[in-house]
Each structure stands twice: as structure tokens, then as C-alpha cells.
Write an enzyme that holds these catalytic residues in place. Structure first.
Site, PDB file in Angstrom:
ATOM      1  N   THR A  13       0.844  -1.196   0.000  1.00 28.82           N
ATOM      2  CA  THR A  13       0.000   0.000   0.000  1.00 28.82           C
ATOM      3  C   THR A  13       0.880   1.247   0.000  1.00 28.82           C
ATOM      4  OG1 THR A  13      -0.169   0.166   2.415  1.00 28.82           O
ATOM      5  CG2 THR A  13      -1.777  -1.270   1.299  1.00 28.82           C
ATOM      6  N   GLY A  18       8.565   6.851  -2.158  1.00 31.91           N
ATOM      7  CA  GLY A  18       9.141   6.631  -0.833  1.00 31.91           C
ATOM      8  C   GLY A  18       9.469   5.179  -0.516  1.00 31.91           C
ATOM      9  N   ILE A  19       9.263   4.835   0.755  1.00 32.37           N
ATOM     10  CA  ILE A  19       9.620   3.509   1.255  1.00 32.37           C
ATOM     11  C   ILE A  19       8.797   2.429   0.543  1.00 32.37           C
ATOM     12  CG2 ILE A  19       9.503   2.036   3.330  1.00 32.37           C
ATOM     13  CD1 ILE A  19      10.204   4.598   4.988  1.00 32.37           C
ATOM     14  N   SER A 141       7.172   2.757  12.911  1.00 35.46           N
ATOM     15  CA  SER A 141       8.198   3.805  12.955  1.00 35.46           C
ATOM     16  C   SER A 141       8.886   3.778  14.308  1.00 35.46           C
ATOM     17  CB  SER A 141       7.535   5.172  12.773  1.00 35.46           C
ATOM     18  OG  SER A 141       8.436   6.218  13.074  1.00 35.46           O
ATOM     19  N   TYR A 154       0.801  11.115  15.336  1.00 31.45           N
ATOM     20  CA  TYR A 154       1.542  10.163  14.496  1.00 31.45           C
ATOM     21  C   TYR A 154       2.105   9.036  15.363  1.00 31.45           C
ATOM     22  CZ  TYR A 154       5.233   8.410  11.354  1.00 31.45           C
ATOM     23  OH  TYR A 154       6.034   7.612  10.577  1.00 31.45           O
TER      24      TYR A 154
HETATM   25  P1  NAD Z   1       5.934   9.060   1.375  1.00 35.06           P
HETATM   26  O1  NAD Z   1       4.976  10.193   1.601  1.00 35.06           O
HETATM   27  O2  NAD Z   1       7.270   9.366   0.856  1.00 35.06           O
HETATM   28  O3  NAD Z   1       5.202   7.978   0.468  1.00 35.06           O
HETATM   29  C1  NAD Z   1       3.880   7.599   0.795  1.00 35.06           C
HETATM   30  C2  NAD Z   1       3.211   6.892  -0.354  1.00 35.06           C
HETATM   31  O4  NAD Z   1       1.839   6.643  -0.009  1.00 35.06           O
HETATM   32  C3  NAD Z   1       3.164   7.686  -1.627  1.00 35.06           C
HETATM   33  O5  NAD Z   1       3.256   6.773  -2.679  1.00 35.06           O
HETATM   34  C4  NAD Z   1       1.778   8.320  -1.598  1.00 35.06           C
HETATM   35  O6  NAD Z   1       1.300   8.668  -2.868  1.00 35.06           O
HETATM   36  C5  NAD Z   1       0.979   7.178  -1.015  1.00 35.06           C
HETATM   37  N1  NAD Z   1      -0.253   7.607  -0.364  1.00 35.06           N
HETATM   38  C6  NAD Z   1      -0.413   8.655   0.488  1.00 35.06           C
HETATM   39  N2  NAD Z   1      -1.695   8.710   0.931  1.00 35.06           N
HETATM   40  C7  NAD Z   1      -2.344   7.667   0.338  1.00 35.06           C
HETATM   41  C8  NAD Z   1      -3.679   7.158   0.418  1.00 35.06           C
HETATM   42  N3  NAD Z   1      -4.595   7.764   1.184  1.00 35.06           N
HETATM   43  N4  NAD Z   1      -4.006   6.023  -0.274  1.00 35.06           N
HETATM   44  C9  NAD Z   1      -3.061   5.404  -1.036  1.00 35.06           C
HETATM   45  N5  NAD Z   1      -1.800   5.834  -1.156  1.00 35.06           N
HETATM   46  C10 NAD Z   1      -1.426   6.948  -0.484  1.00 35.06           C
HETATM   47  O7  NAD Z   1       6.025   8.306   2.784  1.00 35.06           O
HETATM   48  P2  NAD Z   1       7.231   7.457   3.427  1.00 35.06           P
HETATM   49  O8  NAD Z   1       8.072   8.384   4.204  1.00 35.06           O
HETATM   50  O9  NAD Z   1       7.813   6.582   2.395  1.00 35.06           O
HETATM   51  O10 NAD Z   1       6.412   6.601   4.492  1.00 35.06           O
HETATM   52  C11 NAD Z   1       6.010   5.265   4.253  1.00 35.06           C
HETATM   53  C12 NAD Z   1       5.744   4.610   5.600  1.00 35.06           C
HETATM   54  O11 NAD Z   1       6.965   4.596   6.356  1.00 35.06           O
HETATM   55  C13 NAD Z   1       4.721   5.342   6.452  1.00 35.06           C
HETATM   56  O12 NAD Z   1       3.903   4.421   7.118  1.00 35.06           O
HETATM   57  C14 NAD Z   1       5.574   6.111   7.439  1.00 35.06           C
HETATM   58  O13 NAD Z   1       4.889   6.374   8.642  1.00 35.06           O
HETATM   59  C15 NAD Z   1       6.727   5.142   7.639  1.00 35.06           C
HETATM   60  N6  NAD Z   1       7.952   5.774   8.151  1.00 35.06           N
HETATM   61  C16 NAD Z   1       8.618   6.715   7.408  1.00 35.06           C
HETATM   62  C17 NAD Z   1       9.773   7.283   7.925  1.00 35.06           C
HETATM   63  C18 NAD Z   1      10.584   8.300   7.157  1.00 35.06           C
HETATM   64  O14 NAD Z   1      11.542   8.852   7.715  1.00 35.06           O
HETATM   65  N7  NAD Z   1      10.288   8.580   5.904  1.00 35.06           N
HETATM   66  C19 NAD Z   1      10.239   6.907   9.192  1.00 35.06           C
HETATM   67  C20 NAD Z   1       9.528   5.949   9.918  1.00 35.06           C
HETATM   68  C21 NAD Z   1       8.386   5.398   9.376  1.00 35.06           C
END
Ligand code: NAD
Length: 264
Positions: A13, A18-19, A141, A154
Site C-alpha cells: 500500500t 518513498g519507502i 516507525s 503520528y
Molecule cells: P511518502 O509520503 O514518501 O510515500 C507515501 C506513499 O503513499 C506515496 O506513494 C503516496 O502517494 C501514497 N499515499 C499517500 N496517501 C495515500 C492514500 N490515502 N491512499 C493510497 N496511497 C497513499 O512516505 P514514506 O516516508 O515513504 O512513508 C512510508 C511509511 O513509512 C509510512 O507508514 C511512514 O509512517 C513510515 N515511516 C517513514 C519514515 C521516514 O523517515 N520517511 C520513518 C519511519 C516510518
């Protein structure tokens, strides 16, 4: 160790950036058939193109659905009825003032960060249990443990994911299905990368310096002293989804660069 996921159907999902995008690419490299999900057709199409450019034999499909709503979750399961691997990666965060935040903002974030994964697990887990094999991963996280004062909402959602993940692992014990959580630390994803770029521009410094300032002031317990790449997080997730990770379930696995000051 060679990770081979040929024939396994995976859903990641929030995987247009991103990740999630890195996890989708990693699973595709291992041979899984991967469903890419984002909110718009355009973003899904771009992600499919980008992954195919680097993994030419990737087996991918795309589903545009906003999983923060039950209607969006219904679109996902209507288009992908079954899965062997479910990565509940979707999640977001916005720094905010606790004293000014409305109830609706708390509930909206809970829908997006927690209920999206609950709904998906509720649909896909029974099939995995019936077939005797499955992998569910919640991307939580370090903020689940080190709750940030500028994003308490969060932190709450990320801790909730740990409870759901552990509870589901208990629920499907002995079934051949594993359920785990992965806890990234500060990672150069789209959202955090854009935040650091904007900060760098605003302060007339480099993105590296903006990241260093972020670590010093907001995540001073880091042992890595740098952001992780999305690929570093994806490597852990691909492993947890592998055959080889069959002994790991009910766990909270850290890729947090040591931010959480705990031995286990
Ligand atoms: P990001 O914003 O870079 O990517 C998020 C992705 O989700 C994108 O593809 C976006 O288009 C999609 N998206 C957003 N809302 C959506 C929705 N309602 N329905 C479907 N798709 C949707 O985020 P990220 O930083 O890669 O985070 C990914 C996960 O990793 C999250 O759960 C975040 O909490 C966790 N996380 C991130 C970090 C960090 O430093 N980046 C650290 C710890 C945890």
C-alpha cells in the site's frame, strides 16, 4: 542467501513513492507479482514505468485507491481479491500543535495510518491462513516508541500498528502465516526528502546539512548519524517477506539507525 518469491502475489500500500516504492521494487526483483497502490492513476502509472525501467522482468499491476477510506479499501480488494504478501506501508505525518489540533484531524490520521492496514489484513489474512502461507508486514516507525512531541498523533498511530501487528500474529499462530512490524528511522523518502529540501532552500544550506540539523535537534539518539535510504528499509521488508524469514513472527524489527535506545 537468495530470496526467491516467484509466484507470490504481493500488495504494497502507498507504493508510488518513498519507502513503499522501494519495497515494491525489492519484492519485484525477488520475482513476486506486485500490486502498486497510490491515490491517482497518474502516480500509479509513473511508478509502474519507473520500476519497469530498473527491473525489466518485473510482474506488476497498479490499483489507484485512497485507502484512508473504507470505500477506497473496497476498491483495492475488488481489484486484488487475494494476496500472499501484504505490506501495510501507507502512512503519513504532519508536525502540529497538540493544543490546536481538532478531533477530526486525529481521527483522519487514524483512518489513514491504522485502519487502512486493519481493513487490508481483515480481508487478506483468512486466505493466507487457508493456504498455509503468508506474510503481513506493518510499516510502523521509531516514533511508535520515541513518540515525537511535535507529532503525538503520528506516534499514537505507529504504536497502534504494533499492537495490531502483534495481536494478529497471535491470532494466526501456527498457520504458516507470519505477521511482523518494521520500524524505520529517519529515511530519505518522498515526504521527508521534500521537507529537508524545503528546509535547505529556506535556510540557504545543503540538504545534507538540513538532515544533520534534523538529526541533532529532533533525533539526537541516532547511532547512524545519517538518514537511511528507502532501499535500506526495503531490504529488511523483503527479507521478512521471504521463505527464509519463516521463524520470525510477532516481532517489531528496527531499521532505525539505533534511534531507539533499547537493546531489544
Ligand atoms: P511518502 O509520503 O514518501 O510515500 C507515501 C506513499 O503513499 C506515496 O506513494 C503516496 O502517494 C501514497 N499515499 C499517500 N496517501 C495515500 C492514500 N490515502 N491512499 C493510497 N496511497 C497513499 O512516505 P514514506 O516516508 O515513504 O512513508 C512510508 C511509511 O513509512 C509510512 O507508514 C511512514 O509512517 C513510515 N515511516 C517513514 C519514515 C521516514 O523517515 N520517511 C520513518 C519511519 C516510518
Amino acid at each position: 542467501m537468495k530470496i526467491e518469491l516467484k509466484g507470490r502475489r504481493a500488495i504494497v500500500t502507498g507504493s508510488t513513492a518513498g519507502i513503499g516504492r522501494a519495497i515494491a521494487e525489492g519484492l519485484a526483483r525477488a520475482g513476486a507479482l506486485v500490486v502498486i497502490n497510490g491515490r491517482t492513476e497518474a502516480r500509479v502509472a509513473t511508478a509502474l514505468q519507473e520500476i519497469r525501467a530498473v527491473v525489466p522482468d518485473a510482474e506488476l499491476t497498479g490499483i489507484a485507491a485512497d485507502l484512508s477510506t473504507s470505500e477506497g479499501s473496497a476498491v483495492l480488494v475488488a481489484q486484488a481479491a487475494d494476496a500472499d504478501i501484504l505490506v501495510n506501508n501507507l502512512g503519513t505525518a504532519h508536525p502540529n500543535d497538540f493544543f490546536k489540533q481538532r478531533d477530526s484531524e486525529w481521527l483522519d490520521l487514524f483512518q489513514l495510518n491504522v485502519m487502512s492496514g486493519v481493513r487490508a489484513a481483515r480481508h487478506y489474512l483468512p486466505g493466507m491462513v487457508q493456504r498455509g502461507w503468508g506474510r503481513v508486514v506493518f510499516i510502523s516507525s521509531e516514533s511508535a516508541i520515541m513518540v515525537p512531541k511535535e507529532m503525538i498523533d503520528y506516534g499514537m498511530t505507529k504504536t497502534a500498528q504494533l499492537a495490531v501487528s502483534r495481536g494478529l500474529a497471535e491470532l494466526v499462530s501456527g498457520s504458516g502465516v507470519t505477521v511482523n512490524a518494521v520500524l524505520p528511522g529517519p529515511t530519505r523518502s518522498e515526504i521527508l526528502g521534500n521537507w529537508m529540501k524545503a528546509t535547505a532552500l529556506e535556510q540557504g544550506i545543503t540538504q545534507d546539512d538540513a538532515e544533520q540539523n534534523f538529526l541533532k535537534t529532533m533525533r539526537p539518539t541516532t547511532l547512524l548519524n545519517r538518514f537511511t535510504s528507502t532501499e535500506e528499509v526495503a531490504n529488511m521488508v523483503v527479507y521478512v517477506c521471504s521463505e527464509q524469514a519463516s521463524g520470525t513472527t510477532g516481532a517489531a524489527l528496527r531499521v532505525d539507525g539505533g534511534v531507539i535506545r533499547a537493546i531489544i
